[in-house]
Design an enzyme around this catalytic site. Structure first.
Site, PDB file in Angstrom:
ATOM      1  N   GLY A 173      12.321   5.358   9.052  1.00  0.00           N
ATOM      2  CA  GLY A 173      11.524   5.496   9.776  1.00  0.00           C
ATOM      3  C   GLY A 173      11.926   6.465  11.234  1.00  0.00           C
ATOM      4  O   GLY A 173      11.706   5.947  11.950  1.00  0.00           O
ATOM      5  N   SER A 199      16.940  10.028  -3.252  1.00  0.00           N
ATOM      6  CA  SER A 199      15.140   9.553  -3.357  1.00  0.00           C
ATOM      7  C   SER A 199      15.011  11.556  -2.685  1.00  0.00           C
ATOM      8  O   SER A 199      15.511  11.436  -2.408  1.00  0.00           O
ATOM      9  CB  SER A 199      13.976   9.102  -3.024  1.00  0.00           C
ATOM     10  OG  SER A 199      14.194   8.607  -1.717  1.00  0.00           O
ATOM     11  N   ARG A 200      13.548  12.348  -3.071  1.00  0.00           N
ATOM     12  CA  ARG A 200      12.880  13.126  -2.067  1.00  0.00           C
ATOM     13  C   ARG A 200      12.174  12.352  -1.121  1.00  0.00           C
ATOM     14  O   ARG A 200      11.853  11.464  -1.181  1.00  0.00           O
ATOM     15  CB  ARG A 200      12.145  13.609  -2.802  1.00  0.00           C
ATOM     16  CG  ARG A 200      13.016  14.495  -3.956  1.00  0.00           C
ATOM     17  CD  ARG A 200      12.292  15.795  -4.624  1.00  0.00           C
ATOM     18  NE  ARG A 200      13.125  17.288  -5.803  1.00  0.00           N
ATOM     19  CZ  ARG A 200      13.432  17.095  -5.840  1.00  0.00           C
ATOM     20  NH1 ARG A 200      14.272  17.736  -4.471  1.00  0.00           N
ATOM     21  NH2 ARG A 200      14.290  17.695  -6.736  1.00  0.00           N
ATOM     22  N   ALA A 201      11.748  13.221  -0.301  1.00  0.00           N
ATOM     23  CA  ALA A 201      10.855  12.386   0.770  1.00  0.00           C
ATOM     24  C   ALA A 201       9.695  11.935  -0.005  1.00  0.00           C
ATOM     25  O   ALA A 201       8.893  12.760  -1.072  1.00  0.00           O
ATOM     26  CB  ALA A 201      10.407  14.070   1.387  1.00  0.00           C
ATOM     27  N   THR A 203       7.454  10.140   3.023  1.00  0.00           N
ATOM     28  CA  THR A 203       6.112  10.308   3.529  1.00  0.00           C
ATOM     29  C   THR A 203       6.932  11.417   4.396  1.00  0.00           C
ATOM     30  O   THR A 203       6.045  11.231   5.792  1.00  0.00           O
ATOM     31  CB  THR A 203       5.826   9.131   4.467  1.00  0.00           C
ATOM     32  OG1 THR A 203       6.761   8.110   4.905  1.00  0.00           O
ATOM     33  CG2 THR A 203       4.739   8.356   3.224  1.00  0.00           C
ATOM     34  N   ASP A 261       2.430  -1.900   4.933  1.00  0.00           N
ATOM     35  CA  ASP A 261       4.094  -2.687   4.815  1.00  0.00           C
ATOM     36  C   ASP A 261       3.893  -3.757   4.118  1.00  0.00           C
ATOM     37  O   ASP A 261       3.314  -4.915   4.166  1.00  0.00           O
ATOM     38  CB  ASP A 261       4.787  -1.690   5.790  1.00  0.00           C
ATOM     39  CG  ASP A 261       5.599  -0.639   6.748  1.00  0.00           C
ATOM     40  OD1 ASP A 261       6.047  -0.013   5.540  1.00  0.00           O
ATOM     41  OD2 ASP A 261       4.867  -0.874   7.443  1.00  0.00           O
ATOM     42  N   SER A 269      11.305  -3.037  -3.726  1.00  0.00           N
ATOM     43  CA  SER A 269      11.217  -1.720  -4.047  1.00  0.00           C
ATOM     44  C   SER A 269      13.429  -0.932  -4.045  1.00  0.00           C
ATOM     45  O   SER A 269      13.647  -0.464  -4.634  1.00  0.00           O
ATOM     46  CB  SER A 269      11.213  -0.708  -3.261  1.00  0.00           C
ATOM     47  OG  SER A 269      11.473   0.512  -2.875  1.00  0.00           O
ATOM     48  N   LYS A 293      10.594   2.042  11.105  1.00  0.00           N
ATOM     49  CA  LYS A 293       9.642   0.970   9.892  1.00  0.00           C
ATOM     50  C   LYS A 293       9.633  -0.453  10.919  1.00  0.00           C
ATOM     51  O   LYS A 293       8.757  -1.377  10.677  1.00  0.00           O
ATOM     52  CB  LYS A 293      10.421   0.814   8.665  1.00  0.00           C
ATOM     53  CG  LYS A 293       9.745   0.620   7.745  1.00  0.00           C
ATOM     54  CD  LYS A 293       9.726   0.775   6.342  1.00  0.00           C
ATOM     55  CE  LYS A 293       8.737   1.764   5.858  1.00  0.00           C
ATOM     56  NZ  LYS A 293       9.370   2.365   4.848  1.00  0.00           N
TER      57      LYS A 293
END
Lengths: 500, 500
Positions: A173, A199-201, A203, A261, A269, A293
């Site tokens: 976030g 990871s890739r993007a 959001t 969320d 995760s 976030k």
């Protein structure tokens, strides 16, 4: 009834689609209609797909058209034939329904659901129903532990034959908070092992894998990754192809547009990915702030308690680091722009963003202490030393060389500065809008796209001074970002004397 | 940036798909990727669609391919151009999220959600999340009332300029319970007004509209329907094209594969359709039994209370009739087979199934009393009289004639009897399996497909006697139904003396 597969040349992403002629004998005898869920198999390869029915002329009745992803997943080769039958009943959906009706889920029930999701057996609507049923505090501590374990079991699990294996994660976030490459460089320069998968993007305008990809090759498989880690103690690898907690990727894809969320999903995760990657000691950066976030003290404490509980039950050592989440970190937002910041910090450049450096050093210091390299209270200084002596930079270069070479990230052709319309103090920077603008400018698909911030909260700016610069590759994307900015300003400037 | 629309000849049912070349300037400038949700407009016609990206050669970069449903919804004519832009933000999703997190929904929030669903703005995953969040007793009485009203408001509402307007509904789960055509015939023969709109099958082998379609034309628009009702007092119309509570149809489509049962959804679904159809007095048949939709006393009482509460708040007069739901009704299961049963009852044929007749007479009797035609206690006898004198049959024929003519339903070419393997008493008939077999045989798409029962619960059967006959049009469908029957018997026979 074998059918001849045909590649349709249609990209439907992760959703598998099979196309069949309305008059196809399989459609008729099986009673298939458009949108029926079907099982397609080609020898040992099997996928569940959605059927689209085609008008005469597009396919012959003996053909099965396949979307690009379905074609790849079925591993089609010349002279292969496929079979299309009714999708088997999803027994685990009865457990999803039980959850919807408010019942607890047992470990075996969660295992079955997660396996089916990981194998692509759930259409998106089923996954969405599962996510909605689990959100809103409807998963208790034990269910979250069992969900985490189920997610680990549904994929590969790396083993490194040594300990500690260091890792870090940021709950997210906060645009530009790209500490990972710096932390890995420091920690591995200290001789610890940190085989980082990223990871890739999802959001955001960039993920760590997107950023590292502007400097080196990140698509290593497990044997290649092991070779790099064996020599250098660390790596920067895109985790998406390693089958680590694969159900997580599927759920995130569905969760994203729903924008749900849920602490239980978040914890499962994050921790399932770390456990599957073979990590033993993990530092988690939790930025708290109005547009991050996690937005409040209460949310932070609840998330921290759940993360610690679940990690402990899964045998993972965890340290949570609360950080400030009030404004973006560094200058660049977007893969290449963030890479420039990372390189500046590693090289000790005078223009290096100090907030990014401080955050990375703090996290690396925690890991150095946590993994037994430094004594309590000494990790931070040790991290600074490894950075300032150039040891971390040397290690970063060595890792990148082993991964196929280090290259300088590119710069966008179109750079458009946005100027302050009044003189005053910077009162607020909206992180969510900022991410949106960077994406409208083309990030992360265009690696050089994004934006470069020139101001921080509380700074005085003169009318006409640049607030930030848009970086794009096409005039269309520039226009799109400008349109959005016209009605959604990123930076709020207070009149002098009106406040503070 | 206008694009030339092209009909792809791909049937994706209610899901709108737009196909664009990877190199299309709109894809590039807008940053579209496969599975992006986009807004497509053609003048005043607008739809939200999912983007599929095509490889070079399938479309030219200036074209927008459209799935069949998208083509129709956009009302494309020669020389039209379409525009494709980012889908607008769905503000109502914040209310769906609030529901997921356990908050109550206000009437305006439900209005906004239902409007968006009715207009096709929600992808299936969003609808599934909404349904899952509302199921499991998470909607209170007021929310259910507000949901019902929202569903009525989101579509057309018929007004008949008189009262009472009689209607009936069966909560379902009982194959062959095709009382509606008989009830309408009796009630309108008594001079009451009953402009009946019915649905096609959703999960069952036949809906009332499917059954009536084997005998007459049911696709009337509102003006045509009014003309029939003006003359005859009743009609048999498929309600699917009349835009009555359109959100209900969308939600049912998503709910069906999820197989979620929720009293709030059920009540809002049933009552919103009746209110939108302009009904004032509604009798609801609720079969209770082990394989019906309502399985226990407690479930029945909870559903009854909620139906009555919500109806009363919406100004609808309601009478709930509890009926036995232990076995199928009549003989035929499938559109034409059920039509034969209906005709036999209306004609007073000696072979007419008595259970179907008794159920229809009971419901019609309730309506006659309820709407003020008969005094309390006299409705049942009056209904019998209208049936036995042939008045109901004459009225049925008159209505069908006005709708375009009455025809005899057809009979399937392939009729395959299934024989008893032992001698004994019929202990159980599994209604769910029976529906499944009728669908495997081809119902409701093949109107003549289905099955014909030869036994009832408690009957004595001899080994080798026919239990039921499969009706199909193709050997493939027969094989499919037989395969299923091999492992899923419908009828359980107890050895003589072993029981009862």
């Amino acid at each position: 009834m074998p059918l001849v597969p045909r590649r349709m040349g249609i990209d439907t992403q992760q959703e598998f689609v099979v196309y069949m002629d309305r008059e196809c004998v399989v459609c008729r005898s099986e009673g298939f209609d458009a949108q029926t869920r079907v099982l397609v198999h080609n020898g040992g390869h099997r996928i569940l797909a959605t059927l689209n029915v085609t008008d005469p002329g597009l396919l012959s009745p003996g053909e099965a058209g396949l979307s690009n992803s379905a074609w790849l997943a079925l591993g089609i080769r010349a002279s292969d034939h496929v079979h299309v039958t009714h999708a088997p009943t999803l027994d685990s959906m009865s457990d999803v329904r039980a959850k919807i009706y408010g019942h607890r889920l047992s470990a075996p029930a969660l295992d079955a659901i997660v396996q089916d999701i990981a194998k692509g057996r759930y259409p998106d609507a089923h996954i969405a129903a599962f996510l909605a049923a689990c959100a809103g505090g409807r998963m208790d501590r034990q269910e979250t532990i069992d969900l985490t374990r189920a997610m680990v079991s549904a994929g590969q699990r790396l083993a490194w034959g040594r300990a500690p294996i260091a890792d870090k994660h940021c709950v997210g976030g906060l645009p530009g908070n790209r500490t990972t490459p710096i932390v890995v460089a420091i920690v591995t320069a200290a001789g610890l092992t940190m085989p980082k998968t990223s990871s890739r993007a999802i959001t955001s305008p960039a993920g760590t894998a997107d950023v590292m990809e502007t400097m080196t090759h990140v698509g290593l498989d497990v044997p290649a990754m092991r070779r790099v880690v064996e020599r250098e103690g660390g790596c920067f690898v895109w985790g998406g192809a390693l089958d680590l907690s694969p159900a997580d990727d599927v759920m995130i894809r569905v969760e994203r547009p729903l924008d749900i969320d849920s602490d239980a999903q978040l914890v499962a995760s994050v921790l399932s990915k770390k456990i599957a990657a073979g990590s033993t000691h993990v530092v988690i950066d939790v930025p708290v702030g109005p547009t991050a976030k996690v937005r409040s003290d209460a949310d932070y404490l609840a998330l921290k308690a759940l993360l610690e509980d679940v990690a402990s039950a899964c045998g993972l050592e965890l340290r949570i680091v609360r950080t400030l989440g009030t404004q973006p970190v560094g200058r660049g937002i977007g893969p290449a722009l963030e890479a420039h910041d990372v390189l500046a910090v590693l090289r000790g450049a005078t223009h290096a963003p100090n907030d990014l450096r401080m955050r990375a050093v703090a996290l690396a210091g925690h890991l150095l202490e946590f993994c037994g390299h430094s004594r309590a209270g000494e990790g931070h200084d040790r991290a600074c030393q490894l950075l300032d002596t150039g040891a971390a930079w040397a290690k970063f270069q060595a890792i990148c060389e082993r991964q196929g070479g280090l290259r300088e990230p590119a710069v966008a052709d179109i750079r458009h500065p946005i100027l302050a319309e009044t003189t005053g103090l910077v009162h607020a920077i909206d992180s969510r809008r900022l991410s949106r603008v960077a994406k409208l400018a083309g990030a992360p698909a265009d690696a050089v796209a994004g934006l470069e911030m020139h101001v921080k909260l509380g700074e005085h700016v003169e009318r006409g001074a640049p607030l930030f610069t848009l970086h794009t590759e096409t005039p269309g994307e520039l226009a799109y970002a400008m349109d959005y900015l016209a009605s959604h300003p990123l930076v709020t400037i207070g009149k002098p004397g009106a406040d503070a």
